[in-house]
Write an enzyme that holds these catalytic residues in place. Sequence first.
Site, PDB file in Angstrom:
ATOM      1  N   LYS A   1      19.731 -77.464 -30.653  1.00 11.46           N
ATOM      2  CA  LYS A   1      20.968 -76.934 -30.072  1.00 11.46           C
ATOM      3  C   LYS A   1      20.980 -75.403 -30.131  1.00 11.46           C
ATOM      4  O   LYS A   1      21.965 -74.793 -30.516  1.00 11.46           O
ATOM      5  CB  LYS A   1      22.180 -77.512 -30.794  1.00 11.46           C
ATOM      6  N   CYS A   2      19.881 -74.803 -29.725  1.00 14.03           N
ATOM      7  CA  CYS A   2      19.692 -73.365 -29.825  1.00 14.03           C
ATOM      8  C   CYS A   2      19.431 -72.795 -28.437  1.00 14.03           C
ATOM      9  O   CYS A   2      18.914 -73.489 -27.559  1.00 14.03           O
ATOM     10  CB  CYS A   2      18.493 -73.099 -30.749  1.00 14.03           C
ATOM     11  N   GLY A   3      19.746 -71.554 -28.226  1.00 11.85           N
ATOM     12  CA  GLY A   3      19.439 -70.905 -26.965  1.00 11.85           C
ATOM     13  C   GLY A   3      17.944 -70.874 -26.666  1.00 11.85           C
ATOM     14  O   GLY A   3      17.536 -70.768 -25.508  1.00 11.85           O
TER      15      GLY A   3
ATOM     16  N   THR B   1      15.922 -73.406 -27.453  1.00  5.99           N
ATOM     17  CA  THR B   1      15.457 -74.788 -27.388  1.00  5.99           C
ATOM     18  C   THR B   1      14.575 -75.079 -26.175  1.00  5.99           C
ATOM     19  O   THR B   1      13.599 -75.836 -26.306  1.00  5.99           O
ATOM     20  CB  THR B   1      16.646 -75.766 -27.464  1.00  5.99           C
TER      21      THR B   1
ATOM     22  N   GLN C   1      21.937 -75.601 -36.071  1.00  2.87           N
ATOM     23  CA  GLN C   1      21.598 -75.983 -34.704  1.00  2.87           C
ATOM     24  C   GLN C   1      20.641 -77.169 -34.628  1.00  2.87           C
ATOM     25  O   GLN C   1      20.141 -77.491 -33.556  1.00  2.87           O
ATOM     26  CB  GLN C   1      21.046 -74.762 -33.963  1.00  2.87           C
TER      27      GLN C   1
END
Length: 164
Positions: free
Chosen positions: A35-37, A39, A73
Amino acid sequence: MSCAYDFHLPGLSGETIDLSAYRGRPLLVVNTASKCGFTPQYEDLQHLWSLYGRDKPDGLMVLGVPSNDFGEQEPGSAEEIKTFCYRNYGVTFPMAAKAHVKGPEAIPLFQWLRQEGGFLSRPRWNFYKYLIGRDGNLTRWFTPLSKPTSGRVEESVRRILLDH
């Protein structure tokens, strides 16, 4: 521990990932999160694995190490992580069980990576990349800003693959 091949980690599916089984193969170790930018880098990691490693006995090994250490995340269970990675990015490279990668609770592999790479190499967010040579020593590391398929990372991978 003297080199990366001396470590073993629990796998995402409950197996043990014994890095000694990859002795002589370059490794790209990446702390990951769903759930990370950053990803979408899973797709690039899969590309490197498919191009340089998957079907090549002495090719690049890619190892994802999910961690919830940064911004929480990676909150999911092992099954949720596995399903997410496969369904969204087609991930087939080995994935370790969710682990701590920073601070005193960091798993031994990440403690070793920090020791080998120095203070600046410690992961400060998701998707730090650690390139390990055929000799089991850390050769380069990259921040999340360097995509796996960026010129810097991919050129380093190609160079290390030529190093016999």
